[in-house]
Scaffold this active site. Structure first.
Site, PDB file in Angstrom:
ATOM      1  CD  GLU A 242      21.372  -4.905  10.202  1.00 19.45           C
ATOM      2  OE1 GLU A 242      21.268  -5.086  11.471  1.00 19.45           O
ATOM      3  OE2 GLU A 242      21.129  -3.672   9.671  1.00 19.45           O
TER       4      GLU A 242
ATOM      5  N   GLY B 188      16.934  -5.961   3.143  1.00 20.28           N
ATOM      6  CA  GLY B 188      17.219  -6.652   4.350  1.00 20.28           C
ATOM      7  C   GLY B 188      17.081  -5.850   5.670  1.00 20.28           C
TER       8      GLY B 188
ATOM      9  CD1 TRP C 108      -2.802   1.732   0.410  1.00 24.43           C
ATOM     10  CD2 TRP C 108      -1.442   2.358   1.980  1.00 24.43           C
ATOM     11  NE1 TRP C 108      -3.306   2.909   0.947  1.00 24.43           N
ATOM     12  CE2 TRP C 108      -2.553   3.484   1.865  1.00 24.43           C
ATOM     13  CE3 TRP C 108      -0.379   2.723   2.965  1.00 24.43           C
ATOM     14  CZ2 TRP C 108      -2.262   4.588   2.501  1.00 24.43           C
ATOM     15  CZ3 TRP C 108      -0.462   3.940   3.683  1.00 24.43           C
ATOM     16  CH2 TRP C 108      -1.605   4.866   3.490  1.00 24.43           C
TER      17      TRP C 108
ATOM     18  CE1 TYR D 169      23.614   2.189  12.644  1.00 26.75           C
ATOM     19  CE2 TYR D 169      24.766   4.061  11.561  1.00 26.75           C
ATOM     20  CZ  TYR D 169      24.052   3.050  11.627  1.00 26.75           C
ATOM     21  OH  TYR D 169      23.483   2.685  10.306  1.00 26.75           O
TER      22      TYR D 169
END
Length: 481
Positions: free
Chosen positions: A147, A104, A72, A212
């Site tokens: 990941e 991913g 959508w 980070y």
């Protein structure tokens, strides 16, 4: 006359050096569902403040096809919002930019990638699907955010199978002049498990190093999300931006391909004792969720700056780390601001790296609630591209330096977690969804024959899919209303 020519030549070289730096901006498409001033749509994206925009995310099927996750929002079919099309139209505002689609992400996990790339047949099919998908929807390239290889359900063969995938993608992308990039784990303890750095560097146009989440509320004590340096021994030496960058460089990543990740969000903690507030002090869990991001343990910079503006916070710059942290009562936040991004941009220039990547554009102060719009992005542009006037860093009176940072506390938490996991939830090692709330899930760990239970929350709007062990859109999760 010759002297002036020399000076102008130097200025031209400096300008060229700035213009070559990339500023890569990820857009988390789910931000369109955030409430009030946190809602961020494609119309809010400033096309002149990034060189590359990456739309996040699409998914992967077990039969090696790229999958749209939110039809959508992403597509124009049946009254859809056509976000893909509108995102790529940003190039009409600024023809110099590039748009990519990311596949991913953390919620997608690793298991399906590991299975697909292990098969030559499925890998060939995936290459074809990636090329066709990228071209069908008009993107300039693809960003692979697996990941992580050889982790989270993967296997050791992932490391070389990832190289094979990139090797097979490269000539096909070159045929159509498409960009091929990847987002990668930053710190040596994780990156050393997942990547053959010289090999993947050969096939990727640039590499977005996620410098980070080096410390966060999954830890039991307070720590810095993305410290530039290690400071004076207060942190593990490998968990800082400089250590991550030097690991990647030392192991074969060309400097010009290395893009340093900077967060436009902070990691938050709830202190075990509000009177113990330094680095390394006990925390009893993640910090309170913000009004826009609505996820415990993190706040967007647009939420952080408003909190600080309202007053009552103590802001500290711990010596050597070059990033701030703030605390008020039992809430503790580690984040980046204009001052710290100035330092990180200087660092990128000093090593002649490829540029900066920001995760993610929709949590900068895009509405200008605390001053000018996009202060973080504008700081990067000023330092790396010479494009805009730098935003003035906070004055010392606003961000007092702490000359003697509090030492790590030895006091142990006295308060239990806010909500205890239900008894008997663990039947085996692994993950299990809460029976009452599909947004909540638990990790069951076997510690000397006894289950240790860690509680997690999926981001707002997502539910835990216990078939694939990832957070997914609720409409794709069985039994999740």
């Amino acid at each position: 006359m010759n002297c002036w020519i020399f000076i102008f030549a130097l200025a031209a070289l400096a300008s060229a050096a700035h213009s070559e730096k990339k500023i890569v901006c990820y857009f988390g498409s789910w931000a369109v569902y955030r409430p009030s001033d946190g809602k961020f749509d494609i119309s809010d994206i400033p096309s002149d403040l990034c060189t590359h925009f990456i739309y996040s995310f699409v998914g992967l099927t077990t039969d090696a096809n790229v999958k749209v996750l939110d039809e959508w929002l992403d597509l124009p079919n049946n009254g859809g919002k056509n976000a893909f099309g509108r995102f790529n139209k940003l190039r009409e505002q600024n023809p110099g930019i590039k748009t990519l689609i990311a596949i991913g992400g953390w919620n997608e996990g690793s298991t399906k990638y590991s299975q697909v790339v292990a098969s030559q047949t499925l890998r060939t099919k995936l290459v074809k699907s990636m090329v066709e998908f990228t071209m069908k929807y008009g993107f300039d390239g693809l960003d692979i955010d697996w990941e992580y290889p050889n982790q989270r359900g993967g296997k050791p063969e992932d490391v070389q199978n990832f190289v094979k995938l990139l090797q097979e993608l490269r000539p096909e992308f070159d045929k159509h002049k498409l960009l091929l990039t990847a987002a990668v784990a930053a710190a040596e303890p994780s990156a050393s498990l997942s990547y053959d750095i010289p090999a993947i560097s050969k096939y990727l146009d640039f590499i977005n190093v996620m410098t980070y989440d080096l410390y966060g509320p999954w830890d039991k004590t307070t720590g810095l999300n993305a410290p530039l340096y290690s400071g004076h021994g207060s942190f593990e030496l490998k968990l800082n931006v400089d250590a991550c960058v030097r690991y990647w460089l030392k192991n074969g990543c060309p400097p010009e391909k290395l893009i340093v990740g900077v967060p436009s969000y902070g990691r938050t903690f709830t202190l075990a004792n509000k009177n113990e507030y330094g680095l390394g002090t006990p925390a009893r869990g993640p910090g309170t969720a913000g009004p826009y991001t609505r996820e415990a343990g993190m706040l967007g910079y647009n939420e952080i700056c408003v909190l600080i503006k309202e007053g009552g916070w103590t802001i500290t710059r711990s010596e050597g780390h070059d990033v701030p942290y703030a605390f008020k009562n039992d809430q503790w936040i580690s984040y980046d601001d204009v001052t710290s991004l100035n330092e990180k941009a200087n660092y990128i220039n000093s090593l002649n790296l490829g540029g900066a990547m920001i995760w993610s554009i929709e949590t900068d102060d895009f509405r200008g609630k605390c001053g000018k719009q996009y202060p973080l992005l504008k700081t990067l542009n000023a330092k790396l591209r010479g494009k805009v006037i730098p935003i003035e860093p906070s004055k010392p009176t606003d961000s007092p330096k702490e000359t003697n940072p509090p030492k790590p506390s030895t006091v142990q938490p006295t308060q239990p977690p806010a909500t205890a996991p239900p008894n008997g939830i663990c039947k085996k090692v692994g993950y299990v969804r809460d029976k009452e709330d599909c947004n909540v899930f638990y990790q069951c760990l076997d510690i000397n024959g006894t289950y240790k239970i860690e509680k997690f929350n999926c981001p707002s709007g997502l539910g835990f899919d216990d078939k694939s062990n990832v957070c997914n859109y609720k409409k794709f999760v069985n039994g999740c209303i």
